[in-house]
Design a protein around this motif. Structure first.
Motif, PDB file in Angstrom:
ATOM      1  N   LEU A 185       0.823  -1.209   0.000  1.00  0.00           N
ATOM      2  CA  LEU A 185       0.000   0.000   0.000  1.00  0.00           C
ATOM      3  C   LEU A 185       0.861   1.265   0.000  1.00  0.00           C
ATOM      4  N   THR A 186       1.975   1.216   0.689  1.00  0.00           N
ATOM      5  CA  THR A 186       2.901   2.353   0.678  1.00  0.00           C
ATOM      6  C   THR A 186       3.416   2.593  -0.735  1.00  0.00           C
ATOM      7  N   THR A 187       3.735   1.528  -1.442  1.00  0.00           N
ATOM      8  CA  THR A 187       4.208   1.639  -2.827  1.00  0.00           C
ATOM      9  C   THR A 187       3.114   2.207  -3.720  1.00  0.00           C
ATOM     10  N   VAL A 188       1.891   1.704  -3.582  1.00  0.00           N
ATOM     11  CA  VAL A 188       0.777   2.207  -4.384  1.00  0.00           C
ATOM     12  C   VAL A 188       0.540   3.680  -4.095  1.00  0.00           C
ATOM     13  N   LYS A 189       0.575   4.052  -2.830  1.00  0.00           N
ATOM     14  CA  LYS A 189       0.374   5.455  -2.453  1.00  0.00           C
ATOM     15  C   LYS A 189       1.422   6.345  -3.106  1.00  0.00           C
ATOM     16  N   LYS A 190       2.674   5.919  -3.070  1.00  0.00           N
ATOM     17  CA  LYS A 190       3.749   6.706  -3.678  1.00  0.00           C
ATOM     18  C   LYS A 190       3.552   6.830  -5.182  1.00  0.00           C
ATOM     19  N   LEU A 191       3.213   5.737  -5.833  1.00  0.00           N
ATOM     20  CA  LEU A 191       3.002   5.766  -7.283  1.00  0.00           C
ATOM     21  C   LEU A 191       1.843   6.684  -7.660  1.00  0.00           C
ATOM     22  N   VAL A 192       0.765   6.607  -6.910  1.00  0.00           N
ATOM     23  CA  VAL A 192      -0.404   7.436  -7.205  1.00  0.00           C
ATOM     24  C   VAL A 192      -0.092   8.910  -6.978  1.00  0.00           C
ATOM     25  N   ASN A 193       0.552   9.211  -5.862  1.00  0.00           N
ATOM     26  CA  ASN A 193       0.863  10.611  -5.559  1.00  0.00           C
ATOM     27  C   ASN A 193       1.909  11.195  -6.492  1.00  0.00           C
ATOM     28  N   ASP A 194       2.817  10.375  -6.991  1.00  0.00           N
ATOM     29  CA  ASP A 194       3.879  10.862  -7.872  1.00  0.00           C
ATOM     30  C   ASP A 194       3.499  10.846  -9.352  1.00  0.00           C
ATOM     31  N   TYR A 195       2.326  10.342  -9.681  1.00  0.00           N
ATOM     32  CA  TYR A 195       1.899  10.247 -11.078  1.00  0.00           C
ATOM     33  C   TYR A 195       1.697  11.645 -11.631  1.00  0.00           C
ATOM     34  N   ASP A 196       2.412  11.973 -12.727  1.00  0.00           N
ATOM     35  CA  ASP A 196       2.357  13.339 -13.233  1.00  0.00           C
ATOM     36  C   ASP A 196       1.873  13.446 -14.681  1.00  0.00           C
TER      37      ASP A 196
END
Length: 67
Positions: free
Chosen positions: A30-41
């Motif tokens: 979930l931490t990885t998913v959160k990072k990917l979602v928040n960093d998606y540009d």
């Protein structure tokens, strides 16, 4: 299916049900998913933009509830 109306009623009740998944093994995922979602540009439109917003909002709500 014998009673379509009753099935639909029960299905909607399940969709409205609140649930929590607790599993320490999922925390890193979930931490990885959160990072990917928040960093998606990239620019998103339509249903993809709506899905992205819902996911970001879910992580934000989770952070607010755990403070």
């Amino acid at each position: 299916m014998e009673d379509a109306k009753e099935f639909k009623k029960q299905q909607e009740a399940l969709y409205d049900e609140y649930f929590v998944i607790k599993d320490e093994n999922l925390e890193s995922a979930l931490t990885t998913v959160k990072k990917l979602v928040n960093d998606y540009d990239m620019e998103l439109t339509g249903k993809a933009a709506e899905a992205h917003f819902i996911i970001v909002e879910a992580f934000e709500n989770q952070m607010k509830n755990n403070v």
